[in-house]
Design a protein around this motif. Structure first.
Motif, PDB file in Angstrom:
ATOM      1  N   GLN A  13       0.844  -1.181   0.000  1.00 14.46           N
ATOM      2  CA  GLN A  13       0.000   0.000   0.000  1.00 14.46           C
ATOM      3  C   GLN A  13       0.881   1.233   0.000  1.00 14.46           C
ATOM      4  O   GLN A  13       1.945   1.261   0.609  1.00 14.46           O
ATOM      5  CB  GLN A  13      -0.957   0.027   1.187  1.00 14.46           C
ATOM      6  CG  GLN A  13      -0.368   0.404   2.542  1.00 14.46           C
ATOM      7  CD  GLN A  13      -0.157   1.901   2.765  1.00 14.46           C
ATOM      8  OE1 GLN A  13      -0.897   2.737   2.261  1.00 14.46           O
ATOM      9  NE2 GLN A  13       0.870   2.237   3.525  1.00 14.46           N
ATOM     10  N   GLN A  80      -5.215  -8.049   3.122  1.00 17.66           N
ATOM     11  CA  GLN A  80      -5.986  -6.808   3.208  1.00 17.66           C
ATOM     12  C   GLN A  80      -6.625  -6.632   4.585  1.00 17.66           C
ATOM     13  O   GLN A  80      -6.739  -5.508   5.069  1.00 17.66           O
ATOM     14  CB  GLN A  80      -7.047  -6.795   2.108  1.00 17.66           C
ATOM     15  CG  GLN A  80      -7.697  -5.445   1.951  1.00 17.66           C
ATOM     16  CD  GLN A  80      -8.535  -5.352   0.697  1.00 17.66           C
ATOM     17  OE1 GLN A  80      -8.291  -6.064  -0.261  1.00 17.66           O
ATOM     18  NE2 GLN A  80      -9.515  -4.481   0.701  1.00 17.66           N
ATOM     19  N   LEU A 113      -3.490   0.200  -3.507  1.00 19.94           N
ATOM     20  CA  LEU A 113      -3.134  -1.136  -3.032  1.00 19.94           C
ATOM     21  C   LEU A 113      -2.796  -1.994  -4.239  1.00 19.94           C
ATOM     22  O   LEU A 113      -3.383  -1.823  -5.309  1.00 19.94           O
ATOM     23  CB  LEU A 113      -4.314  -1.766  -2.286  1.00 19.94           C
ATOM     24  CG  LEU A 113      -4.957  -0.958  -1.170  1.00 19.94           C
ATOM     25  CD1 LEU A 113      -6.209  -1.666  -0.658  1.00 19.94           C
ATOM     26  CD2 LEU A 113      -3.981  -0.712  -0.046  1.00 19.94           C
ATOM     27  N   THR A 145      -8.203   0.018  -4.550  1.00 17.08           N
ATOM     28  CA  THR A 145      -8.418   0.651  -3.251  1.00 17.08           C
ATOM     29  C   THR A 145      -9.201  -0.320  -2.361  1.00 17.08           C
ATOM     30  O   THR A 145      -9.642  -1.382  -2.818  1.00 17.08           O
ATOM     31  CB  THR A 145      -9.223   1.952  -3.403  1.00 17.08           C
ATOM     32  OG1 THR A 145     -10.548   1.621  -3.839  1.00 17.08           O
ATOM     33  CG2 THR A 145      -8.571   2.920  -4.389  1.00 17.08           C
TER      34      THR A 145
END
Length: 165
Positions: A13, A80, A113, A145
């Motif tokens: 990220q 994530q 990301l 994202t």
């Protein structure tokens, strides 16, 4: 939320923020005071892998690859969910709530990301290229994202093309 079903992939990220005032301005001091505790929280979060720091420093705020008034945050996470938990369920949330005190409003994407092969450490150049890709083409398995995420499996072609250093 999309997990990495493949342990050979990690999530990178990058986020950028344009300062309203110079970094040493007293109006930025509350943000600066939060850096060490927030970075320590990131480092201790399950699923954290790596974050960019300037050589000899505790963070990357002195690096200005995106412009003199732009600070960058570049990190790698196992998935994530780990990044989400840190960003929205830790002391980092207080920084996000107060961001208008220190940073300009974003007129284009400021967070990107992307999936990387486990063990690969992304460069700032690579990260800025992903942000540019998101800004130019919108979300894709190559650059996305939280709101428009892709799994590592969906990014498999891009992952296969990535060459770990």
């Amino acid at each position: 939320m999309t997990a990495s079903p493949h342990p050979a992939a990690h999530l990178a990220q990058l986020n950028v923020a344009t300062l309203l005032h110079p970094f040493d301005d007293p109006r930025i001091a509350p943000f600066v005071e939060m850096l060490d505790p927030v970075n320590a929280a990131a480092d201790g979060t399950p699923g954290f892998v790596w974050r960019l720091v300037e050589e000899g420093e505790a963070d990357a705020t002195g690096l200005r690859p995106a412009g003199e008034n732009v600070i960058v945050n570049l990190s790698v996470w196992e998935n994530q969910e780990a990044l989400w938990d840190f960003a929205y369920r830790s002391g980092h949330l207080e920084v996000m709530r107060r961001r208008r005190e220190w940073f300009e409003r974003h007129v284009e994407a400021h967070l990107v990301l992307w999936w990387i092969p486990a063990g690969h450490i992304p460069t700032v150049t690579e990260a800025l290229e992903r942000l540019a890709d998101l800004r130019a083409h919108g979300p894709s398995p190559r650059a996305f994202t939280f709101a428009s995420s892709y799994s590592a499996a969906e990014a498999a072609e891009d992952l296969a093309a990535a060459v770990p250093e």
